[in-house]
Design an enzyme around this catalytic site. Structure first.
Site, PDB file in Angstrom:
ATOM      1  N   TYR A 150      34.479  44.660  35.958  1.00 53.98           N
ATOM      2  CA  TYR A 150      35.225  43.831  35.006  1.00 53.98           C
ATOM      3  C   TYR A 150      36.730  43.955  35.223  1.00 53.98           C
ATOM      4  O   TYR A 150      37.441  42.954  35.335  1.00 53.98           O
ATOM      5  CB  TYR A 150      34.865  44.254  33.583  1.00 53.98           C
ATOM      6  CG  TYR A 150      35.610  43.503  32.509  1.00 53.98           C
ATOM      7  CD1 TYR A 150      35.358  42.164  32.272  1.00 53.98           C
ATOM      8  CD2 TYR A 150      36.561  44.151  31.712  1.00 53.98           C
ATOM      9  CE1 TYR A 150      36.032  41.468  31.269  1.00 53.98           C
ATOM     10  CE2 TYR A 150      37.236  43.469  30.722  1.00 53.98           C
ATOM     11  CZ  TYR A 150      36.969  42.129  30.500  1.00 53.98           C
ATOM     12  OH  TYR A 150      37.652  41.450  29.524  1.00 53.98           O
ATOM     13  N   SER A 151      37.219  45.174  35.316  1.00 55.44           N
ATOM     14  CA  SER A 151      38.668  45.369  35.460  1.00 55.44           C
ATOM     15  C   SER A 151      39.167  44.838  36.800  1.00 55.44           C
ATOM     16  O   SER A 151      40.270  44.297  36.889  1.00 55.44           O
ATOM     17  CB  SER A 151      39.035  46.846  35.300  1.00 55.44           C
ATOM     18  OG  SER A 151      38.449  47.637  36.312  1.00 55.44           O
TER      19      SER A 151
END
Length: 244
Positions: A150-151
């Site tokens: 996600y990051s």
């Protein structure tokens, strides 16, 4: 109203930050294209907008499907404001990350905003005006276990913000990012749980989780002419979590 006469497309606007952004943009006078996969939730968002005197319509789209994405761009038509909000939020240690979820996250969080922007920005450039707002996360600046994919996708989206600003802003199209901190959305709560989100909220300088509306207010500002001299920027809306 400051957005009267403008059309805004908000992806992932059937809930959370996207829904609140759609409501706020409509309240500021924009005609809003609500987009998501769930037609029932989309209809509820449209109803909330119209009941408050605003204008909105729903277009169903699966942004992992390029044909569906192209259909969304065609149905939306010329837009003045694009908010790339739709995202998936997988939570897994790197050693447990499965390929299917990895690929789905990249398709939703990177490929979709890339090609949707590419489809819609030519009309903005032709008009000499437009605003694109990407939604990122504070996890691009601090390491958070379990959020590797996600990051990484959101860090790539912030990089695209800078590149797109360099490409489009000379023609009058501004591109910026909002990077929220912990926010009380269904996606966050389903991944972290109520207690987990609260614990992350306590690490911020304000010591709490944000309401989706608080993030949407920042998006509205960047979309409006009040931010006419801001482009290529990432605005942290994280209660100071990444400032110290």
């Amino acid at each position: 109203m400051e957005l009267t006469g403008k059309t805004a497309l908000v992806t992932g606007s059937t809930g959370g930050i996207g829904r609140e952004t759609a409501l706020l943009l409509a309240s500021a006078g924009a005609s809003v294209v609500v987009s998501g996969r769930d037609a029932e939730r989309g209809a509820r968002t449209v109803q909330s907008i119209t009941e408050q005197g605003g204008r909105a319509r729903f277009i169903a789209a699966d942004l992992t499907d390029l044909d569906s994405l192209r259909g969304l761009a065609e149905a939306a038509g010329d837009v003045d404001i694009l908010v790339n909000n739709a995202a998936v939020f997988p939570g897994a240690p790197t050693t447990d990350q499965d390929v299917a979820s990895f690929d789905s996250t990249l398709a939703t969080n990177i490929r979709a905003p890339y090609f949707l922007t590419a489809a819609l920005v030519p009309a903005m450039i032709a008009k000499g005006a437009g605003s694109i707002v990407n939604i990122s996360t504070m996890a691009t600046r601090i390491g958070m276990p379990g959020l590797s994919v996600y990051s990484a996708t959101k860090a790539a989206l912030e990089s695209l913000t800078r590149t797109w600003a360099a490409e489009f802003s000379p023609a009058g199209v501004r591109v910026n990012t909002v990077a929220p901190g912990p926010t009380r959305t269904d996606m966050v709560l389903s991944t972290m749980g109520e207690d987990g989100a609260a614990q992350v909220g306590k690490t911020t300088l304000l010591g709490r989780v944000a309401a989706p509306r608080e993030i949407a207010e920042v998006v509205l500002f960047l979309a409006s002419d009040r931010a006419a001299y801001i482009t290529g920027a990432t605005i942290a809306a994280d209660a100071g979590r990444t400032a110290v």
